[in-house]
Scaffold this active site. Sequence first.
Site, PDB file in Angstrom:
ATOM      1  N   GLN A 206       0.846  -1.184   0.000  1.00 21.56           N
ATOM      2  CA  GLN A 206       0.000   0.000   0.000  1.00 21.56           C
ATOM      3  C   GLN A 206       0.889   1.244   0.000  1.00 21.56           C
ATOM      4  O   GLN A 206       1.863   1.330   0.751  1.00 21.56           O
ATOM      5  CB  GLN A 206      -0.881   0.009   1.238  1.00 21.56           C
ATOM      6  CG  GLN A 206      -1.882  -1.134   1.285  1.00 21.56           C
ATOM      7  CD  GLN A 206      -2.536  -1.243   2.646  1.00 21.56           C
ATOM      8  OE1 GLN A 206      -1.852  -1.433   3.644  1.00 21.56           O
ATOM      9  NE2 GLN A 206      -3.852  -1.133   2.696  1.00 21.56           N
ATOM     10  N   ASP A 229      -3.583   1.398  -3.736  1.00 19.12           N
ATOM     11  CA  ASP A 229      -4.259   2.305  -2.810  1.00 19.12           C
ATOM     12  C   ASP A 229      -3.923   3.774  -3.065  1.00 19.12           C
ATOM     13  O   ASP A 229      -3.681   4.537  -2.123  1.00 19.12           O
ATOM     14  CB  ASP A 229      -3.911   1.943  -1.356  1.00 19.12           C
ATOM     15  CG  ASP A 229      -4.509   0.613  -0.924  1.00 19.12           C
ATOM     16  OD1 ASP A 229      -5.163  -0.035  -1.754  1.00 19.12           O
ATOM     17  OD2 ASP A 229      -4.312   0.234   0.232  1.00 19.12           O
ATOM     18  N   ASP A 256      -6.711  -1.869  -6.129  1.00 18.40           N
ATOM     19  CA  ASP A 256      -7.628  -1.171  -5.217  1.00 18.40           C
ATOM     20  C   ASP A 256      -7.293   0.320  -5.130  1.00 18.40           C
ATOM     21  O   ASP A 256      -7.319   0.906  -4.044  1.00 18.40           O
ATOM     22  CB  ASP A 256      -7.543  -1.785  -3.815  1.00 18.40           C
ATOM     23  CG  ASP A 256      -7.946  -3.251  -3.788  1.00 18.40           C
ATOM     24  OD1 ASP A 256      -8.629  -3.694  -4.725  1.00 18.40           O
ATOM     25  OD2 ASP A 256      -7.572  -3.949  -2.825  1.00 18.40           O
ATOM     26  N   ARG A 320     -13.921  -4.395  -6.666  1.00 22.12           N
ATOM     27  CA  ARG A 320     -14.343  -5.435  -5.733  1.00 22.12           C
ATOM     28  C   ARG A 320     -14.789  -4.760  -4.443  1.00 22.12           C
ATOM     29  O   ARG A 320     -14.392  -3.630  -4.141  1.00 22.12           O
ATOM     30  CB  ARG A 320     -13.221  -6.431  -5.451  1.00 22.12           C
ATOM     31  CG  ARG A 320     -11.954  -5.817  -4.856  1.00 22.12           C
ATOM     32  CD  ARG A 320     -10.906  -6.898  -4.620  1.00 22.12           C
ATOM     33  NE  ARG A 320      -9.625  -6.350  -4.168  1.00 22.12           N
ATOM     34  CZ  ARG A 320      -8.584  -7.107  -3.822  1.00 22.12           C
ATOM     35  NH1 ARG A 320      -8.667  -8.427  -3.876  1.00 22.12           N
ATOM     36  NH2 ARG A 320      -7.457  -6.539  -3.417  1.00 22.12           N
ATOM     37  N   TRP A 322     -14.680  -4.194  -0.476  1.00 25.33           N
ATOM     38  CA  TRP A 322     -13.681  -4.343   0.577  1.00 25.33           C
ATOM     39  C   TRP A 322     -14.426  -4.722   1.855  1.00 25.33           C
ATOM     40  O   TRP A 322     -15.071  -3.886   2.479  1.00 25.33           O
ATOM     41  CB  TRP A 322     -12.897  -3.042   0.749  1.00 25.33           C
ATOM     42  CG  TRP A 322     -11.897  -3.059   1.875  1.00 25.33           C
ATOM     43  CD1 TRP A 322     -11.375  -4.150   2.504  1.00 25.33           C
ATOM     44  CD2 TRP A 322     -11.311  -1.916   2.517  1.00 25.33           C
ATOM     45  NE1 TRP A 322     -10.487  -3.775   3.482  1.00 25.33           N
ATOM     46  CE2 TRP A 322     -10.438  -2.410   3.527  1.00 25.33           C
ATOM     47  CE3 TRP A 322     -11.437  -0.541   2.347  1.00 25.33           C
ATOM     48  CZ2 TRP A 322      -9.704  -1.555   4.345  1.00 25.33           C
ATOM     49  CZ3 TRP A 322     -10.706   0.303   3.166  1.00 25.33           C
ATOM     50  CH2 TRP A 322      -9.835  -0.195   4.145  1.00 25.33           C
TER      51      TRP A 322
END
Length: 401
Positions: A206, A229, A256, A320, A322
């Site tokens: 991340q 991220d 993500d 997706r 989380w």
Amino acid sequence: MSLTAVLTAVTLALLAPGTPARPILSTTEAAPFVPANYLGFSGTYADPVADPWRPAPIRTPARPGFTVGPQGFATVQDAVDAAYRAGGTARRWIAVRPGTYTGTVFIPEGSPPLTIYGTGRAEDVKLQFTIDATVTPAQWAAQVNPGGRYAEGDPAWPMFQSCATRTSATAGLCATVVWARSTDLQLKNLTITNTLLDTVDRGTHQALALRTDADRTQLEGLRLISRQDTLLTNADDVARIARVSVRDTYVEGDTDFVFGRAAAVFTGCTFRLVSSRKDSGGVIFAPNTAPGFRYGFLVTRSRIVADDGYVTAPTGRLGRAWDQGASATGYLPGITPNGQLVIRDSYIGAGFDTLAPWAPAATTARPFSASVAEGRDVNDVDFNRLWEYANHGPGSALQPW
């Protein structure tokens, strides 16, 4: 799968209800999913209050109160600290002249309404830093604060301390270049880059560029660049709604890279999935919306594209859920966050899995499944809440057969 079977499957996804792997809203179902509703409520998730927020385009004055760059403050943090100390409830403007500004920027709760903007093109006004969430809190503190730029008594000291004194093994979501906890913040014409980028393997690294925690945050004309991220639109108080408006902004990443709990509207934005670090299975959106709240992320009149690596081998995923906090229990309907997202009236380019564009949930690996039943409840906690409506382009459900 034969070509005929593929064509049949995609054709079925042309119309509502779509398929369990690629659900499509009907016109009636899509009607509530408009900016006014996503930005129309404040208060708690348990008891939301009608509170219309209609953010106008960000205005920049001829004479800002604070300037960063030649003949001004040396860093953006210095200007933020000065604006905080000036106090008051009137908006204050911080102009950032073209240049590269290396280091973190923490914008504390209690700041007056701030507008921080680049005076040149976003490409020419660069805020950047290299930080990886895998470091320990002590390592994070040493990297972020090598010369004591954050000191006791500074406005951002509590934010710094909240991360430096963490008891967790890693820095986690403290690994961000710009972190904002102030209400009514506006950011415009800036490039914010976490320069970790491709210096690490394709594992879990991340590396946030921008994290926002508070209500009524406006982002306009930004370039946000990282890999995993990149942009966290957060609600720091997990019980309260935080609203974010993002316009005409470019966001780049591979995992993500647009995520969070906020009620966020993305208008006229470009999201670009890149393969330079992770060459397959990349994911763009990962909302963790409170399960009883109808409005998570809305993407409208935007572009969702992938680089040549994904176009050659189309394994990209649009998003997706989380399932935050459910690693030990698994997904608990009505208790675990259930990410909500509608992508509508937007262009989806090549490079994405057209039959199954949604990945299993983060944290729990809950398989993606949407209801296609007649009269379905689009907020049913037993199903995913990731939807499309009226999109176009080679990666969309609407194919030009």
